[in-house]
Design an enzyme around this catalytic site. Structure first.
Site, short mmCIF file in Angstrom:
data_model
loop_
_atom_site.label_atom_id
_atom_site.label_comp_id
_atom_site.label_asym_id
_atom_site.label_seq_id
_atom_site.Cartn_x
_atom_site.Cartn_y
_atom_site.Cartn_z
N GLY A 1 63.05 29.14 70.09
CA GLY A 1 61.85 29.04 70.69
C GLY A 1 61.25 30.53 70.69
N SER A 2 60.00 30.83 70.39
CA SER A 2 59.75 32.15 70.88
C SER A 2 58.14 32.41 70.49
CB SER A 2 60.40 33.10 69.73
OG SER A 2 60.20 32.63 68.50
#
Length: 218
Positions: A185-186
């Site tokens: 996630g990012s």
């Protein structure tokens, strides 16, 4: 096809899950409990391997186009002051990746890498206003003969604990080729010159290595 960054994690996860199921099979006599643990293990492993998938993408090479470096949703388009490298105003396009998106980062343009730097930092949620300056991140600049210098920044999120960056200064890179990977996630920000014609809008979903997000020749 899976990304090389996931091989170790997938192998370790598989070993742990197999061990858990062998132990529960021998120690637990209640069938439905053993079956439930097996189902949960399979689902968990599926979530892990889907995160590291690396689908083959066909990039239409074009020096006039800036392509999406990652899969995700456009969450911000704004004029900002870029203070790390350019030290002037730029248009920032922010793409948020959920845990179910492909997390391979690809070069938005081809050319020569003129800047590549890693910054340790916090793990604020990726949409936090200060995440681009305070989170763990890498900044890469690629100089293209038509588009000029294009900066993109990998930003770790609350779940991401490691950013991988393959871009090395003075290396020649191909548009759409692997630039790095962000685990779990990012967000990725792309900075283009003021006046660049944008091809995306807020909440639009884009595909890394394929979707054109900006056109440097209007």
């Amino acid at each position: 096809m899976f990304h090389k960054e996931g091989y170790k994690i997938m192998t370790i996860t598989a070993i742990i899950l197999i061990a858990i199921n062998i132990i529960t099979y021998n120690l637990i006599n209640v069938y439905w409990i053993k079956f439930a643990i097996l189902v949960v293990s399979i689902l968990f492993f599926f979530l892990i391997i889907q995160f590291f998938r690396n689908p083959k993408r066909t990039t239409s090479f074009n020096n006039e186009h800036i392509i999406a470096p990652v899969d995700g949703k456009v969450v911000a388009i704004e004029e900002v002051y870029e203070k790390e490298y350019f030290k002037d105003n730029r248009l920032q396009i922010s793409i948020f990746m959920s845990p179910i998106n492909v997390h391979v980062t690809r070069h938005p343009v081809g050319g020569k890498v003129t800047y590549s730097k890693y910054h340790p930092g916090k793990f604020l949620v990726a949409w936090h206003p200060k995440s681009s300056e305070e989170n763990e991140r890498t900044t890469v600049v690629v100089k293209n003969e038509t588009a000029g210098e294009i900066l993109y920044r990998q930003i770790a999120g609350a779940l991401a604990k490691r950013i991988v960056n393959y871009a090395e200064v003075d290396s020649e890179v191909v548009q759409g080729s692997d630039s790095g990977f962000i685990k779990f996630g990012s967000r990725v920000d792309v900075f283009v010159p003021i006046g660049t014609k944008l091809k995306v809008e807020i909440n639009q979903k884009v595909k890394g290595g394929v979707s054109v997000i900006a056109d440097v020749v209007s």
